[in-house]
Design an enzyme around this catalytic site. Sequence first.
Site, PDB file in Angstrom:
ATOM      1  N   THR A 123       0.826  -1.209   0.000  1.00  6.37           N
ATOM      2  CA  THR A 123       0.000   0.000   0.000  1.00  6.37           C
ATOM      3  C   THR A 123       0.858   1.256   0.000  1.00  6.37           C
ATOM      4  O   THR A 123       1.992   1.239   0.516  1.00  6.37           O
ATOM      5  CB  THR A 123      -0.902  -0.013   1.252  1.00  6.37           C
ATOM      6  OG1 THR A 123      -1.441   1.299   1.459  1.00  6.37           O
ATOM      7  CG2 THR A 123      -0.130  -0.389   2.514  1.00  6.37           C
ATOM      8  N   ASP A 124       0.298   2.345  -0.520  1.00  8.36           N
ATOM      9  CA  ASP A 124       1.013   3.634  -0.448  1.00  8.36           C
ATOM     10  C   ASP A 124       1.180   4.107   0.992  1.00  8.36           C
ATOM     11  O   ASP A 124       1.984   4.995   1.268  1.00  8.36           O
ATOM     12  CB  ASP A 124       0.286   4.706  -1.286  1.00  8.36           C
ATOM     13  CG  ASP A 124      -1.145   5.005  -0.860  1.00  8.36           C
ATOM     14  OD1 ASP A 124      -1.659   4.341   0.069  1.00  8.36           O
ATOM     15  OD2 ASP A 124      -1.758   5.909  -1.464  1.00  8.36           O
ATOM     16  N   GLU A 125       0.420   3.495   1.924  1.00  5.26           N
ATOM     17  CA  GLU A 125       0.477   3.977   3.306  1.00  5.26           C
ATOM     18  C   GLU A 125       1.811   3.670   3.979  1.00  5.26           C
ATOM     19  O   GLU A 125       2.137   4.246   5.012  1.00  5.26           O
ATOM     20  CB  GLU A 125      -0.704   3.403   4.109  1.00  5.26           C
ATOM     21  CG  GLU A 125      -2.019   3.808   3.455  1.00  5.26           C
ATOM     22  CD  GLU A 125      -3.268   3.540   4.272  1.00  5.26           C
ATOM     23  OE1 GLU A 125      -3.191   3.524   5.507  1.00  5.26           O
ATOM     24  OE2 GLU A 125      -4.325   3.341   3.651  1.00  5.26           O
ATOM     25  N   TYR A 147      -1.766  -0.385  11.073  1.00  7.99           N
ATOM     26  CA  TYR A 147      -1.973  -1.068   9.788  1.00  7.99           C
ATOM     27  C   TYR A 147      -0.772  -0.872   8.874  1.00  7.99           C
ATOM     28  O   TYR A 147      -0.191  -1.840   8.369  1.00  7.99           O
ATOM     29  CB  TYR A 147      -3.246  -0.542   9.101  1.00  7.99           C
ATOM     30  CG  TYR A 147      -3.320  -0.871   7.618  1.00  7.99           C
ATOM     31  CD1 TYR A 147      -3.400  -2.195   7.170  1.00  7.99           C
ATOM     32  CD2 TYR A 147      -3.287   0.139   6.652  1.00  7.99           C
ATOM     33  CE1 TYR A 147      -3.443  -2.488   5.806  1.00  7.99           C
ATOM     34  CE2 TYR A 147      -3.338  -0.148   5.297  1.00  7.99           C
ATOM     35  CZ  TYR A 147      -3.407  -1.461   4.879  1.00  7.99           C
ATOM     36  OH  TYR A 147      -3.453  -1.760   3.535  1.00  7.99           O
ATOM     37  N   LYS A 151       2.008  -3.568   7.303  1.00 12.59           N
ATOM     38  CA  LYS A 151       2.288  -3.779   5.865  1.00 12.59           C
ATOM     39  C   LYS A 151       3.773  -3.513   5.581  1.00 12.59           C
ATOM     40  O   LYS A 151       4.412  -4.246   4.808  1.00 12.59           O
ATOM     41  CB  LYS A 151       1.410  -2.870   5.001  1.00 12.59           C
ATOM     42  CG  LYS A 151      -0.079  -3.178   5.034  1.00 12.59           C
ATOM     43  CD  LYS A 151      -0.445  -4.538   4.479  1.00 12.59           C
ATOM     44  CE  LYS A 151      -0.277  -4.646   2.976  1.00 12.59           C
ATOM     45  NZ  LYS A 151      -0.779  -5.956   2.466  1.00 12.59           N
TER      46      LYS A 151
HETATM   47  P1  NAD Z   1     -10.089  -6.957   2.177  1.00  9.11           P
HETATM   48  O1  NAD Z   1     -10.076  -6.663   3.631  1.00  9.11           O
HETATM   49  O2  NAD Z   1     -11.325  -6.706   1.375  1.00  9.11           O
HETATM   50  O3  NAD Z   1      -9.683  -8.476   1.909  1.00  9.11           O
HETATM   51  C1  NAD Z   1      -8.712  -9.151   2.627  1.00  9.11           C
HETATM   52  C2  NAD Z   1      -8.940 -10.631   2.417  1.00  9.11           C
HETATM   53  O4  NAD Z   1      -7.893 -11.349   3.108  1.00  9.11           O
HETATM   54  C3  NAD Z   1     -10.267 -11.126   2.978  1.00  9.11           C
HETATM   55  O5  NAD Z   1     -10.904 -11.973   2.039  1.00  9.11           O
HETATM   56  C4  NAD Z   1      -9.859 -11.901   4.226  1.00  9.11           C
HETATM   57  O6  NAD Z   1     -10.746 -12.963   4.543  1.00  9.11           O
HETATM   58  C5  NAD Z   1      -8.490 -12.406   3.827  1.00  9.11           C
HETATM   59  N1  NAD Z   1      -7.625 -12.695   4.984  1.00  9.11           N
HETATM   60  C6  NAD Z   1      -7.390 -11.898   6.064  1.00  9.11           C
HETATM   61  N2  NAD Z   1      -6.544 -12.495   6.908  1.00  9.11           N
HETATM   62  C7  NAD Z   1      -6.223 -13.698   6.344  1.00  9.11           C
HETATM   63  C8  NAD Z   1      -5.371 -14.765   6.734  1.00  9.11           C
HETATM   64  N3  NAD Z   1      -4.694 -14.715   7.890  1.00  9.11           N
HETATM   65  N4  NAD Z   1      -5.269 -15.837   5.907  1.00  9.11           N
HETATM   66  C9  NAD Z   1      -5.965 -15.889   4.751  1.00  9.11           C
HETATM   67  N5  NAD Z   1      -6.785 -14.922   4.343  1.00  9.11           N
HETATM   68  C10 NAD Z   1      -6.914 -13.828   5.135  1.00  9.11           C
HETATM   69  O7  NAD Z   1      -8.852  -6.135   1.600  1.00  9.11           O
HETATM   70  P2  NAD Z   1      -8.648  -5.426   0.195  1.00  9.11           P
HETATM   71  O8  NAD Z   1      -9.121  -4.039   0.301  1.00  9.11           O
HETATM   72  O9  NAD Z   1      -9.126  -6.306  -0.887  1.00  9.11           O
HETATM   73  O10 NAD Z   1      -7.051  -5.382   0.175  1.00  9.11           O
HETATM   74  C11 NAD Z   1      -6.311  -6.457  -0.383  1.00  9.11           C
HETATM   75  C12 NAD Z   1      -4.835  -6.137  -0.245  1.00  9.11           C
HETATM   76  O11 NAD Z   1      -4.563  -4.890  -0.876  1.00  9.11           O
HETATM   77  C13 NAD Z   1      -4.377  -5.990   1.201  1.00  9.11           C
HETATM   78  O12 NAD Z   1      -3.107  -6.591   1.308  1.00  9.11           O
HETATM   79  C14 NAD Z   1      -4.281  -4.483   1.404  1.00  9.11           C
HETATM   80  O13 NAD Z   1      -3.279  -4.172   2.354  1.00  9.11           O
HETATM   81  C15 NAD Z   1      -3.901  -4.033   0.017  1.00  9.11           C
HETATM   82  N6  NAD Z   1      -4.321  -2.678  -0.353  1.00  9.11           N
HETATM   83  C16 NAD Z   1      -5.623  -2.284  -0.164  1.00  9.11           C
HETATM   84  C17 NAD Z   1      -6.005  -1.012  -0.546  1.00  9.11           C
HETATM   85  C18 NAD Z   1      -7.419  -0.523  -0.374  1.00  9.11           C
HETATM   86  O14 NAD Z   1      -7.677   0.688  -0.498  1.00  9.11           O
HETATM   87  N7  NAD Z   1      -8.394  -1.380  -0.119  1.00  9.11           N
HETATM   88  C19 NAD Z   1      -5.069  -0.129  -1.110  1.00  9.11           C
HETATM   89  C20 NAD Z   1      -3.751  -0.579  -1.299  1.00  9.11           C
HETATM   90  C21 NAD Z   1      -3.391  -1.858  -0.908  1.00  9.11           C
HETATM   91  P1  TYD Z   2     -10.235   4.788   4.664  1.00 15.14           P
HETATM   92  O1  TYD Z   2     -11.237   4.481   3.608  1.00 15.14           O
HETATM   93  O2  TYD Z   2     -10.395   4.186   6.008  1.00 15.14           O
HETATM   94  O3  TYD Z   2      -8.805   4.450   4.039  1.00 15.14           O
HETATM   95  P2  TYD Z   2      -7.319   4.770   4.634  1.00 15.14           P
HETATM   96  O4  TYD Z   2      -7.443   5.246   6.031  1.00 15.14           O
HETATM   97  O5  TYD Z   2      -6.658   3.444   4.538  1.00 15.14           O
HETATM   98  O6  TYD Z   2      -6.746   5.803   3.729  1.00 15.14           O
HETATM   99  O7  TYD Z   2     -10.177   6.369   4.860  1.00 15.14           O
HETATM  100  C1  TYD Z   2      -9.976   7.214   3.739  1.00 15.14           C
HETATM  101  C2  TYD Z   2     -10.050   8.664   4.217  1.00 15.14           C
HETATM  102  O8  TYD Z   2     -11.373   8.943   4.675  1.00 15.14           O
HETATM  103  C3  TYD Z   2      -9.133   8.976   5.385  1.00 15.14           C
HETATM  104  O9  TYD Z   2      -8.660  10.305   5.261  1.00 15.14           O
HETATM  105  C4  TYD Z   2     -10.040   8.859   6.578  1.00 15.14           C
HETATM  106  C5  TYD Z   2     -11.381   9.338   6.043  1.00 15.14           C
HETATM  107  N1  TYD Z   2     -12.577   8.710   6.678  1.00 15.14           N
HETATM  108  C6  TYD Z   2     -13.588   9.516   7.192  1.00 15.14           C
HETATM  109  O10 TYD Z   2     -13.526  10.763   7.143  1.00 15.14           O
HETATM  110  N2  TYD Z   2     -14.668   8.906   7.768  1.00 15.14           N
HETATM  111  C7  TYD Z   2     -14.783   7.561   7.855  1.00 15.14           C
HETATM  112  O11 TYD Z   2     -15.796   7.059   8.403  1.00 15.14           O
HETATM  113  C8  TYD Z   2     -13.746   6.743   7.306  1.00 15.14           C
HETATM  114  C9  TYD Z   2     -13.820   5.238   7.383  1.00 15.14           C
HETATM  115  C10 TYD Z   2     -12.650   7.369   6.716  1.00 15.14           C
END
Ligand code: NAD
Ligand code: TYD
Length: 338
Positions: A123-125, A147, A151
């Site tokens: 992630t960019d985070e 979090y 990562k």
């Molecule tokens: P999500 O929470 O929707 O999905 C995560 C999945 O992993 C779920 O299906 C969960 O059941 C499974 N999981 C969790 N713990 C597990 C374990 N111990 N063993 C096996 N499976 C397990 O997440 P997402 O939003 O689809 O993100 C997927 C990946 O992308 C993550 O690694 C996240 O860090 C990364 N990512 C997400 C975002 C975003 O904005 N959502 C952005 C950048 C990177």
């Molecule tokens: P989020 O979707 O939780 O992603 P991340 O924290 O991983 O970037 O949050 C995105 C942005 O939205 C972040 O600046 C926090 C803000 N936010 C709210 O203002 N209210 C909310 O209820 C949530 C979940 C996020």
Amino acid sequence: MRLLVTGGAGFIGSEFVRMTLRDYPGDSVVVLDKLTYAGNERNLDSVRTDPRFRFVRGDICDAAMVGELAADVDVIVNFAAESHVDRSLEAPGQFILTDVFGTFVLMDAARAHGHQRFVQVSTDEVYGEVNHGLSVEGDPLQPRSPYSASKAGGELQIQAYRTSYAFPAIVTRGSNTYGPFQYPEKIIPLFITNAIDDRPLPIYGDGGAVRDYLFVEDHARGIDCALRKGAAGMDYNIGAGGETDGITVADTVLRLLGKPSSLKQFVRDRLGHDRRYALDSTRLSGLGWRPTVSFEAGIAHTVAWFVEHEEWWRPLKSGEFWEFYQRNYKPAVETPAP
Ligand code: NAD
Ligand code: TYD
């Protein structure tokens, strides 16, 4: 290619699985997923009967199970993670188990079986808050939330394996992703589903924190591009190049749904809230990848999808979800933003 996609029942992982089986007729996919609160087998309904697809329920921390599955594939693409910042602030332990130790278990199995590629979806985070300019891949990792620290911890294990064993890992660092099938706790699906039900949209702090929202199909294609065209040992940023703050997300959702601005509710800020993330994705562009969906088009599509798929998200907004919601938002509402 035979792929083991961990976390493939989640939001981005399931998009990646659907895309892979659609675009690569010669490939097969095994999904390993623990089905935590965020995992949902229904996300894979459209591929369930495909003979090239298999679902296994299990934990990436289970070395015996991972070892067996790794023996029969060419590559592991690791999406499995605990992924929500607010949950990490409440209970970081499971994040460290899955995102750090789980990554190690997968890597170790890939190495033992001589895989020639490993993809870690990060992630960019991990760059931390970036107040000016854009993060490039060589920048230091300066995570600030439990979090993002977990990562980054997974990534550091990968760096150590690259250095020590020439482990052929590719790391992708995607920006905030949104679209169909996203569990309704992240800002966009939470605000859409709350607005549909005329519930308040809780905006943290002054609503000025900026994210680079990336449509899920663009993210999945970016990971695919890094997997197939990227160089082992490289990291790739995947961002849409936009900057959108919380107020704009709320206003856009309310406008698209025809709901009143009075649903916006400013609440206490998130602890350690990162003010801005912003990525330079030039390296991945060099491999031919481009984001194709604008924020306006992507959010309109996403709002329409949630309107049409109440049967998907409504059952998720029950029991455990509301318990978390109460714990996370009640104190924030009782102590509103200044
Ligand atoms: P999500 O929470 O929707 O999905 C995560 C999945 O992993 C779920 O299906 C969960 O059941 C499974 N999981 C969790 N713990 C597990 C374990 N111990 N063993 C096996 N499976 C397990 O997440 P997402 O939003 O689809 O993100 C997927 C990946 O992308 C993550 O690694 C996240 O860090 C990364 N990512 C997400 C975002 C975003 O904005 N959502 C952005 C950048 C990177
Ligand atoms: P989020 O979707 O939780 O992603 P991340 O924290 O991983 O970037 O949050 C995105 C942005 O939205 C972040 O600046 C926090 C803000 N936010 C709210 O203002 N209210 C909310 O209820 C949530 C979940 C996020």
